[in-house]
Design a protein around this motif. Structure first.
Motif, PDB file in Angstrom:
ATOM      1  N   ALA A 147       0.830  -1.209   0.000  1.00 20.96           N
ATOM      2  CA  ALA A 147       0.000   0.000   0.000  1.00 20.96           C
ATOM      3  C   ALA A 147       0.863   1.257   0.000  1.00 20.96           C
ATOM      4  O   ALA A 147       0.540   2.243  -0.683  1.00 20.96           O
ATOM      5  N   SER A 148       1.968   1.239   0.721  1.00 19.56           N
ATOM      6  CA  SER A 148       2.854   2.409   0.769  1.00 19.56           C
ATOM      7  C   SER A 148       3.519   2.653  -0.584  1.00 19.56           C
ATOM      8  O   SER A 148       3.550   3.785  -1.089  1.00 19.56           O
ATOM      9  N   LEU A 149       4.054   1.587  -1.168  1.00 14.75           N
ATOM     10  CA  LEU A 149       4.713   1.740  -2.468  1.00 14.75           C
ATOM     11  C   LEU A 149       3.719   2.132  -3.556  1.00 14.75           C
ATOM     12  O   LEU A 149       4.006   3.002  -4.394  1.00 14.75           O
ATOM     13  N   GLY A 150       2.555   1.479  -3.542  1.00 17.43           N
ATOM     14  CA  GLY A 150       1.543   1.830  -4.533  1.00 17.43           C
ATOM     15  C   GLY A 150       1.017   3.245  -4.360  1.00 17.43           C
ATOM     16  O   GLY A 150       0.779   3.950  -5.354  1.00 17.43           O
ATOM     17  N   GLY A 151       0.844   3.671  -3.119  1.00 10.42           N
ATOM     18  CA  GLY A 151       0.394   5.046  -2.891  1.00 10.42           C
ATOM     19  C   GLY A 151       1.414   6.073  -3.345  1.00 10.42           C
ATOM     20  O   GLY A 151       1.058   7.110  -3.926  1.00 10.42           O
ATOM     21  N   ALA A 152       2.707   5.792  -3.100  1.00 10.48           N
ATOM     22  CA  ALA A 152       3.750   6.712  -3.559  1.00 10.48           C
ATOM     23  C   ALA A 152       3.798   6.781  -5.083  1.00 10.48           C
ATOM     24  O   ALA A 152       3.934   7.867  -5.672  1.00 10.48           O
ATOM     25  N   HIS A 153       3.657   5.624  -5.725  1.00  9.55           N
ATOM     26  CA  HIS A 153       3.638   5.624  -7.191  1.00  9.55           C
ATOM     27  C   HIS A 153       2.396   6.321  -7.723  1.00  9.55           C
ATOM     28  O   HIS A 153       2.435   6.997  -8.765  1.00  9.55           O
ATOM     29  N   GLY A 154       1.266   6.156  -7.000  1.00 13.31           N
ATOM     30  CA  GLY A 154       0.048   6.843  -7.422  1.00 13.31           C
ATOM     31  C   GLY A 154       0.172   8.355  -7.331  1.00 13.31           C
ATOM     32  O   GLY A 154      -0.327   9.079  -8.200  1.00 13.31           O
ATOM     33  N   ILE A 155       0.840   8.845  -6.291  1.00  8.73           N
ATOM     34  CA  ILE A 155       1.049  10.296  -6.181  1.00  8.73           C
ATOM     35  C   ILE A 155       1.909  10.795  -7.338  1.00  8.73           C
ATOM     36  O   ILE A 155       1.625  11.839  -7.955  1.00  8.73           O
ATOM     37  N   TYR A 156       2.971  10.042  -7.651  1.00  4.34           N
ATOM     38  CA  TYR A 156       3.879  10.452  -8.741  1.00  4.34           C
ATOM     39  C   TYR A 156       3.158  10.497 -10.083  1.00  4.34           C
ATOM     40  O   TYR A 156       3.250  11.493 -10.824  1.00  4.34           O
ATOM     41  N   ARG A 157       2.433   9.424 -10.406  1.00  3.05           N
ATOM     42  CA  ARG A 157       1.727   9.399 -11.679  1.00  3.05           C
ATOM     43  C   ARG A 157       0.560  10.377 -11.688  1.00  3.05           C
ATOM     44  O   ARG A 157       0.255  10.987 -12.733  1.00  3.05           O
ATOM     45  N   GLY A 158      -0.095  10.534 -10.542  1.00  2.00           N
ATOM     46  CA  GLY A 158      -1.212  11.454 -10.494  1.00  2.00           C
ATOM     47  C   GLY A 158      -0.794  12.897 -10.722  1.00  2.00           C
ATOM     48  O   GLY A 158      -1.482  13.655 -11.425  1.00  2.00           O
ATOM     49  N   LEU A 159       0.331  13.281 -10.137  1.00  2.00           N
ATOM     50  CA  LEU A 159       0.814  14.647 -10.361  1.00  2.00           C
ATOM     51  C   LEU A 159       1.169  14.886 -11.819  1.00  2.00           C
ATOM     52  O   LEU A 159       0.898  15.955 -12.376  1.00  2.00           O
ATOM     53  N   GLN A 160       1.761  13.887 -12.456  1.00  2.00           N
ATOM     54  CA  GLN A 160       2.127  14.037 -13.862  1.00  2.00           C
ATOM     55  C   GLN A 160       0.891  14.107 -14.761  1.00  2.00           C
ATOM     56  O   GLN A 160       0.790  14.987 -15.626  1.00  2.00           O
ATOM     57  N   ASP A 161      -0.051  13.190 -14.563  1.00  2.00           N
ATOM     58  CA  ASP A 161      -1.218  13.128 -15.446  1.00  2.00           C
ATOM     59  C   ASP A 161      -2.146  14.322 -15.250  1.00  2.00           C
ATOM     60  O   ASP A 161      -2.692  14.865 -16.228  1.00  2.00           O
ATOM     61  N   THR A 162      -2.351  14.730 -13.994  1.00  2.45           N
ATOM     62  CA  THR A 162      -3.236  15.876 -13.768  1.00  2.45           C
ATOM     63  C   THR A 162      -2.608  17.178 -14.263  1.00  2.45           C
ATOM     64  O   THR A 162      -3.320  18.078 -14.735  1.00  2.45           O
ATOM     65  N   ALA A 163      -1.287  17.275 -14.158  1.00  2.00           N
ATOM     66  CA  ALA A 163      -0.630  18.465 -14.700  1.00  2.00           C
ATOM     67  C   ALA A 163      -0.709  18.498 -16.218  1.00  2.00           C
ATOM     68  O   ALA A 163      -0.924  19.563 -16.838  1.00  2.00           O
ATOM     69  N   ALA A 164      -0.547  17.319 -16.852  1.00  2.00           N
ATOM     70  CA  ALA A 164      -0.642  17.262 -18.314  1.00  2.00           C
ATOM     71  C   ALA A 164      -2.058  17.537 -18.794  1.00  2.00           C
ATOM     72  O   ALA A 164      -2.260  18.132 -19.868  1.00  2.00           O
ATOM     73  N   ALA A 165      -3.067  17.135 -18.013  1.00  2.00           N
ATOM     74  CA  ALA A 165      -4.455  17.377 -18.398  1.00  2.00           C
ATOM     75  C   ALA A 165      -4.938  18.764 -18.025  1.00  2.00           C
ATOM     76  O   ALA A 165      -6.048  19.159 -18.437  1.00  2.00           O
ATOM     77  N   GLY A 166      -4.167  19.523 -17.262  1.00  2.00           N
ATOM     78  CA  GLY A 166      -4.552  20.874 -16.884  1.00  2.00           C
ATOM     79  C   GLY A 166      -5.573  20.940 -15.775  1.00  2.00           C
ATOM     80  O   GLY A 166      -6.264  21.953 -15.634  1.00  2.00           O
ATOM     81  N   HIS A 167      -5.678  19.889 -14.968  1.00  2.05           N
ATOM     82  CA  HIS A 167      -6.633  19.885 -13.856  1.00  2.05           C
ATOM     83  C   HIS A 167      -6.101  20.729 -12.694  1.00  2.05           C
ATOM     84  O   HIS A 167      -4.909  20.714 -12.396  1.00  2.05           O
ATOM     85  N   THR A 168      -6.996  21.442 -12.046  1.00  2.00           N
ATOM     86  CA  THR A 168      -6.625  22.269 -10.894  1.00  2.00           C
ATOM     87  C   THR A 168      -7.718  22.168  -9.834  1.00  2.00           C
ATOM     88  O   THR A 168      -8.830  21.711 -10.099  1.00  2.00           O
ATOM     89  N   GLY A 169      -7.370  22.617  -8.628  1.00  2.00           N
ATOM     90  CA  GLY A 169      -8.353  22.707  -7.558  1.00  2.00           C
ATOM     91  C   GLY A 169      -8.893  21.367  -7.119  1.00  2.00           C
ATOM     92  O   GLY A 169      -8.164  20.378  -6.981  1.00  2.00           O
ATOM     93  N   LYS A 170     -10.207  21.321  -6.907  1.00  2.00           N
ATOM     94  CA  LYS A 170     -10.854  20.125  -6.386  1.00  2.00           C
ATOM     95  C   LYS A 170     -10.753  18.954  -7.357  1.00  2.00           C
ATOM     96  O   LYS A 170     -10.637  17.802  -6.932  1.00  2.00           O
ATOM     97  N   ILE A 171     -10.801  19.246  -8.630  1.00  2.00           N
ATOM     98  CA  ILE A 171     -10.727  18.155  -9.608  1.00  2.00           C
ATOM     99  C   ILE A 171      -9.371  17.459  -9.522  1.00  2.00           C
ATOM    100  O   ILE A 171      -9.284  16.224  -9.559  1.00  2.00           O
ATOM    101  N   ARG A 172      -8.321  18.231  -9.382  1.00  2.00           N
ATOM    102  CA  ARG A 172      -6.990  17.631  -9.294  1.00  2.00           C
ATOM    103  C   ARG A 172      -6.828  16.829  -8.006  1.00  2.00           C
ATOM    104  O   ARG A 172      -6.246  15.738  -8.013  1.00  2.00           O
ATOM    105  N   ARG A 173      -7.346  17.356  -6.890  1.00  2.00           N
ATOM    106  CA  ARG A 173      -7.247  16.622  -5.635  1.00  2.00           C
ATOM    107  C   ARG A 173      -8.020  15.311  -5.704  1.00  2.00           C
ATOM    108  O   ARG A 173      -7.553  14.278  -5.200  1.00  2.00           O
ATOM    109  N   THR A 174      -9.196  15.348  -6.325  1.00  2.57           N
ATOM    110  CA  THR A 174      -9.977  14.120  -6.461  1.00  2.57           C
ATOM    111  C   THR A 174      -9.254  13.095  -7.322  1.00  2.57           C
ATOM    112  O   THR A 174      -9.224  11.899  -7.010  1.00  2.57           O
TER     113      THR A 174
END
Length: 205
Positions: free
Chosen positions: A84-111
């Motif tokens: 769970a720790s390793l998967g969560g860390a990888h999820g944060i890394y990929r999530g930051l990259q994908d949401t930044a590439a998609a231009g998501h901000t605010g509540k949508i990005r946090r979700t």
């Protein structure tokens, strides 16, 4: 009528006052000669206490070492937490990259970040938990099949069978690769865990 020498009144019931002449007050404040660790209050030498003994009580005639079945619960739980720790860390890394590439901000990005963390964390925890469950179960089976004999053969055998079983539905080639991976990982663990015993064994030659 005589008065108690420890009291200011009859029988010492009111306003007691202890003096240096009272024999009960002659408690030494320093250790006796030759006993550097002697406690002046408990009147025993703590050096006589054997601190090298195990901190748990075992049944008479039972092994002082926990068996595979007892270790299985901590191994499975620890594997789930690590996954769970390793998967969560990888999820944060990929999530930051994908949401930044998609231009998501605010509540949508946090979700979206929470979705990435939950999805990848649960997947990794489930994978490592299943592998640990297979390894622990196969290790227990080998232990009882070999007449309750515990050694490195059980560890290496359980690791190899776990790799074969986990990849058994992916074809013969991947099944063989899984078995080799389990064999290599279990052999490395045995070499690391028994390094002191191996050194003593080779030092005799």
């Amino acid at each position: 009528m005589a008065m108690d020498n420890r009291s200011g009144s009859i029988f010492g019931f009111v306003n007691p006052s202890y003096g240096a002449s009272d024999p009960g007050m002659n408690v030494p404040l320093t250790s006796n000669p030759g006993l550097s660790q002697l406690s002046p209050y408990l009147n025993f030498d703590p050096a006589y206490l054997q601190t090298a003994q195990p901190e748990f009580i075992a049944l008479e005639g039972a092994s002082q070492k926990r068996g595979r079945f007892e270790l299985a619960f901590s191994q499975i739980g620890g594997s789930c937490l690590v996954g769970a720790s390793l998967g969560g860390a990888h999820g944060i890394y990929r999530g930051l990259q994908d949401t930044a590439a998609a231009g998501h901000t605010g509540k949508i990005r946090r979700t979206q970040l929470l979705n990435y963390i939950t999805k990848r964390g649960s997947a990794s925890a489930n994978t490592l938990g299943v592998i640990a469950f297979m390894y622990s179960g196969l290790g227990c089976l080998l232990y009882y099949a070999r007449g309750s004999q515990e050694d490195e053969i059980n560890t290496i055998g359980a690791g190899t069978l776990t790799g074969l079983l986990y990849k058994s539905t992916a074809g013969l080639k991947k099944c063989s690769m899984g078995g080799l991976a389990g064999l290599a990982l279990s052999a490395l663990y045995v070499a690391f865990a028994s390094r002191d015993r191996f050194k003593d064994h080779y030092a005799r030659f």
